[in-house]
Design a protein around this motif. Structure first.
Motif, PDB file in Angstrom:
ATOM      1  N   LYS A 234      23.940  48.711  62.320  1.00 20.60           N
ATOM      2  CA  LYS A 234      25.244  48.994  61.699  1.00 20.60           C
ATOM      3  C   LYS A 234      25.780  50.347  62.171  1.00 20.60           C
ATOM      4  O   LYS A 234      26.967  50.495  62.461  1.00 20.60           O
ATOM      5  N   THR A 235      24.896  51.335  62.237  1.00 20.53           N
ATOM      6  CA  THR A 235      25.304  52.671  62.685  1.00 20.53           C
ATOM      7  C   THR A 235      25.777  52.635  64.132  1.00 20.53           C
ATOM      8  O   THR A 235      26.805  53.233  64.483  1.00 20.53           O
ATOM      9  N   LEU A 236      25.039  51.934  64.987  1.00 18.18           N
ATOM     10  CA  LEU A 236      25.414  51.841  66.403  1.00 18.18           C
ATOM     11  C   LEU A 236      26.747  51.125  66.577  1.00 18.18           C
ATOM     12  O   LEU A 236      27.578  51.529  67.403  1.00 18.18           O
ATOM     13  N   MET A 237      26.976  50.073  65.811  1.00 18.98           N
ATOM     14  CA  MET A 237      28.246  49.344  65.915  1.00 18.98           C
ATOM     15  C   MET A 237      29.407  50.180  65.377  1.00 18.98           C
ATOM     16  O   MET A 237      30.522  50.118  65.885  1.00 18.98           O
ATOM     17  N   ARG A 238      29.108  50.987  64.375  1.00 21.35           N
ATOM     18  CA  ARG A 238      30.159  51.855  63.804  1.00 21.35           C
ATOM     19  C   ARG A 238      30.618  52.909  64.808  1.00 21.35           C
ATOM     20  O   ARG A 238      31.809  53.193  64.930  1.00 21.35           O
ATOM     21  N   PHE A 239      29.656  53.495  65.540  1.00 23.57           N
ATOM     22  CA  PHE A 239      29.986  54.571  66.478  1.00 23.57           C
ATOM     23  C   PHE A 239      30.008  54.102  67.944  1.00 23.57           C
ATOM     24  O   PHE A 239      29.974  54.925  68.860  1.00 23.57           O
ATOM     25  N   ALA A 240      30.069  52.806  68.150  1.00 16.15           N
ATOM     26  CA  ALA A 240      29.940  52.244  69.504  1.00 16.15           C
ATOM     27  C   ALA A 240      30.910  52.860  70.504  1.00 16.15           C
ATOM     28  O   ALA A 240      30.518  53.331  71.572  1.00 16.15           O
ATOM     29  N   GLU A 241      32.197  52.873  70.175  1.00 17.39           N
ATOM     30  CA  GLU A 241      33.201  53.379  71.129  1.00 17.39           C
ATOM     31  C   GLU A 241      33.074  54.886  71.336  1.00 17.39           C
ATOM     32  O   GLU A 241      33.349  55.385  72.431  1.00 17.39           O
ATOM     33  N   SER A 242      32.665  55.609  70.308  1.00 15.99           N
ATOM     34  CA  SER A 242      32.484  57.059  70.444  1.00 15.99           C
ATOM     35  C   SER A 242      31.292  57.394  71.331  1.00 15.99           C
ATOM     36  O   SER A 242      31.307  58.391  72.058  1.00 15.99           O
ATOM     37  N   VAL A 243      30.275  56.532  71.295  1.00 13.16           N
ATOM     38  CA  VAL A 243      29.065  56.774  72.077  1.00 13.16           C
ATOM     39  C   VAL A 243      29.215  56.265  73.512  1.00 13.16           C
ATOM     40  O   VAL A 243      28.887  56.962  74.477  1.00 13.16           O
ATOM     41  N   PHE A 244      29.734  55.054  73.652  1.00 10.24           N
ATOM     42  CA  PHE A 244      29.781  54.410  74.967  1.00 10.24           C
ATOM     43  C   PHE A 244      31.154  54.434  75.638  1.00 10.24           C
ATOM     44  O   PHE A 244      31.273  54.182  76.836  1.00 10.24           O
ATOM     45  N   GLY A 245      32.206  54.701  74.860  1.00  9.93           N
ATOM     46  CA  GLY A 245      33.556  54.573  75.413  1.00  9.93           C
ATOM     47  C   GLY A 245      34.109  53.206  75.066  1.00  9.93           C
ATOM     48  O   GLY A 245      33.409  52.331  74.562  1.00  9.93           O
ATOM     49  N   GLN A 246      35.367  52.981  75.390  1.00  5.50           N
ATOM     50  CA  GLN A 246      36.020  51.726  75.041  1.00  5.50           C
ATOM     51  C   GLN A 246      35.570  50.609  75.972  1.00  5.50           C
ATOM     52  O   GLN A 246      35.397  50.806  77.174  1.00  5.50           O
ATOM     53  N   ALA A 247      35.369  49.432  75.393  1.00  6.55           N
ATOM     54  CA  ALA A 247      34.965  48.273  76.196  1.00  6.55           C
ATOM     55  C   ALA A 247      36.139  47.771  77.015  1.00  6.55           C
ATOM     56  O   ALA A 247      37.225  47.553  76.485  1.00  6.55           O
ATOM     57  N   ILE A 248      35.928  47.630  78.328  1.00  5.54           N
ATOM     58  CA  ILE A 248      36.972  47.128  79.217  1.00  5.54           C
ATOM     59  C   ILE A 248      36.467  45.859  79.877  1.00  5.54           C
ATOM     60  O   ILE A 248      35.405  45.857  80.506  1.00  5.54           O
ATOM     61  N   LEU A 249      37.213  44.772  79.720  1.00  9.50           N
ATOM     62  CA  LEU A 249      36.817  43.500  80.316  1.00  9.50           C
ATOM     63  C   LEU A 249      37.375  43.404  81.724  1.00  9.50           C
ATOM     64  O   LEU A 249      38.587  43.454  81.932  1.00  9.50           O
ATOM     65  N   ASP A 250      36.474  43.297  82.686  1.00 15.79           N
ATOM     66  CA  ASP A 250      36.868  43.121  84.085  1.00 15.79           C
ATOM     67  C   ASP A 250      37.009  41.629  84.353  1.00 15.79           C
ATOM     68  O   ASP A 250      36.039  40.936  84.630  1.00 15.79           O
ATOM     69  N   LYS A 251      38.239  41.107  84.251  1.00 13.29           N
ATOM     70  CA  LYS A 251      38.458  39.670  84.397  1.00 13.29           C
ATOM     71  C   LYS A 251      38.117  39.173  85.796  1.00 13.29           C
ATOM     72  O   LYS A 251      37.797  38.007  85.984  1.00 13.29           O
ATOM     73  N   ASP A 252      38.183  40.063  86.782  1.00 20.72           N
ATOM     74  CA  ASP A 252      37.850  39.644  88.149  1.00 20.72           C
ATOM     75  C   ASP A 252      36.399  39.189  88.252  1.00 20.72           C
ATOM     76  O   ASP A 252      36.056  38.379  89.099  1.00 20.72           O
ATOM     77  N   LYS A 253      35.541  39.698  87.362  1.00 19.98           N
ATOM     78  CA  LYS A 253      34.129  39.320  87.394  1.00 19.98           C
ATOM     79  C   LYS A 253      33.959  37.821  87.187  1.00 19.98           C
ATOM     80  O   LYS A 253      33.085  37.193  87.765  1.00 19.98           O
ATOM     81  N   LEU A 254      34.817  37.245  86.341  1.00 17.47           N
ATOM     82  CA  LEU A 254      34.681  35.832  86.022  1.00 17.47           C
ATOM     83  C   LEU A 254      34.891  34.961  87.253  1.00 17.47           C
ATOM     84  O   LEU A 254      34.304  33.903  87.376  1.00 17.47           O
ATOM     85  N   TYR A 255      35.736  35.414  88.140  1.00 18.20           N
ATOM     86  CA  TYR A 255      36.026  34.640  89.340  1.00 18.20           C
ATOM     87  C   TYR A 255      35.148  35.073  90.506  1.00 18.20           C
ATOM     88  O   TYR A 255      34.912  34.308  91.421  1.00 18.20           O
ATOM     89  N   TYR A 256      34.662  36.291  90.444  1.00 17.57           N
ATOM     90  CA  TYR A 256      33.811  36.807  91.514  1.00 17.57           C
ATOM     91  C   TYR A 256      32.560  35.954  91.680  1.00 17.57           C
ATOM     92  O   TYR A 256      32.124  35.666  92.779  1.00 17.57           O
ATOM     93  N   PHE A 257      31.989  35.509  90.547  1.00 19.96           N
ATOM     94  CA  PHE A 257      30.747  34.759  90.616  1.00 19.96           C
ATOM     95  C   PHE A 257      30.921  33.439  91.359  1.00 19.96           C
ATOM     96  O   PHE A 257      29.970  32.875  91.870  1.00 19.96           O
ATOM     97  N   LYS A 258      32.147  32.934  91.440  1.00 17.80           N
ATOM     98  CA  LYS A 258      32.372  31.664  92.126  1.00 17.80           C
ATOM     99  C   LYS A 258      32.208  31.802  93.630  1.00 17.80           C
ATOM    100  O   LYS A 258      32.031  30.809  94.324  1.00 17.80           O
TER     101      LYS A 258
END
Length: 269
Positions: A234-258
């Motif tokens: 719970k603590t890690l999820m509460r401070f997730a963005e402060s610890v790791f930064g904002q989650a960014i989804l790289d959509k190109d990854k989904l097609y890269y694997f093809k």
């Protein structure tokens, strides 16, 4: 021979230009031969992607020609697809038909490293839990359980707690740190989304804490360790963005694997 015929009697500039073209063609031929060799090797045996340590999984992927990854390719792909499909917390908490997850697992381990964007999110949620369940140990190494528990339980202001958590994750191996970051940011994003109910944060922590933080490699925990694990999650999820930064989804990854070097066994057309 083509190079010799073309440059005979030509200037040095023209010779240099044609030499570069020949070298590029030779490089492509070598790359194609290596690609064929890897594909043939893959057809001869299944890839064990589940039930192996994170670091070992990365080493296996590298030896099979999969481009460098921070985290294992299955974990990377499944989380990326769940993110782009905006999975609800209820789906991750729901226990679906394990046969569909096993079907997709079998497909991946036979070298078909492509997950359809239309794949049912409940199947992907089950596949994620299956992957985490079969890991030999938790994402955060058991010998670090006491350290992370003390940081999460210690009463101090948020700034000091965030700095302590950053220092803790920096002490992990790159693979462990990246895997922790990816999963925790993903789960905190699901819990914080407007389509997830507020009380589902607790349920997500209860469901996933045992895969991330536990005092030993075995899943069984006593009541005290279980409560400690859930509180730390719970603590890690509460401070997730402060610890790791904002989650960014790289959509190109989904097609890269093809465009991976791996091809399906059943149909190579």
């Amino acid at each position: 021979r083509q190079y010799q015929r073309r440059v005979r009697g030509r200037s040095t500039h023209v010779k240099k230009k044609w030499r570069c073209l020949v070298q590029k063609k030779e490089k492509k031929i070598i790359e194609y031969r290596q690609h064929r060799k890897r594909t043939i090797q893959l057809d001869q045996q299944d890839i064990k992607l589940f039930g192996v340590e994170l670091e070992e999984s990365l080493n296996r992927e590298k030896s099979l020609g999969i481009p460098d990854q921070e985290i294992p390719i299955v974990l990377d792909m499944v989380i990326a697809h769940l993110q782009i499909n905006k999975v609800e917390a209820e789906i991750l908490l729901h226990r679906g038909d394990s046969q569909n997850a096993q079907r997709l697992r079998s497909k991946l381990e036979k070298g078909q490293l492509i997950i359809s964007l239309e794949e049912d999110t409940s199947v992907l949620g089950d596949l994620l839990k299956l992957y985490l369940l079969e890991l030999p140990g938790p994402i955060i190494p058991p010998h670090k359980f006491k350290s992370i528990s003390e940081i999460c339980h210690k009463k101090q202001n948020e700034k000091k707690k965030i700095e302590a958590l950053k220092k803790f994750f920096d002490s992990l191996s790159p693979c462990r740190r990246a895997s922790s970051q990816r999963i925790i940011l993903f789960l905190s994003g699901v819990a914080a989304s407007w389509w997830s109910a507020e009380e589902q944060l607790d349920d997500l922590c209860e469901e996933f804490a045992k895969y991330i933080i536990r005092p030993s490699n075995t899943l069984q925990m006593n009541q005290k360790d279980h409560a400690t694990s859930v509180f730390a999650m719970k603590t890690l999820m509460r401070f997730a963005e402060s610890v790791f930064g904002q989650a960014i989804l790289d959509k190109d990854k989904l097609y890269y694997f093809k465009s991976s070097v791996f091809t399906p066994r059943e149909n190579n057309n």
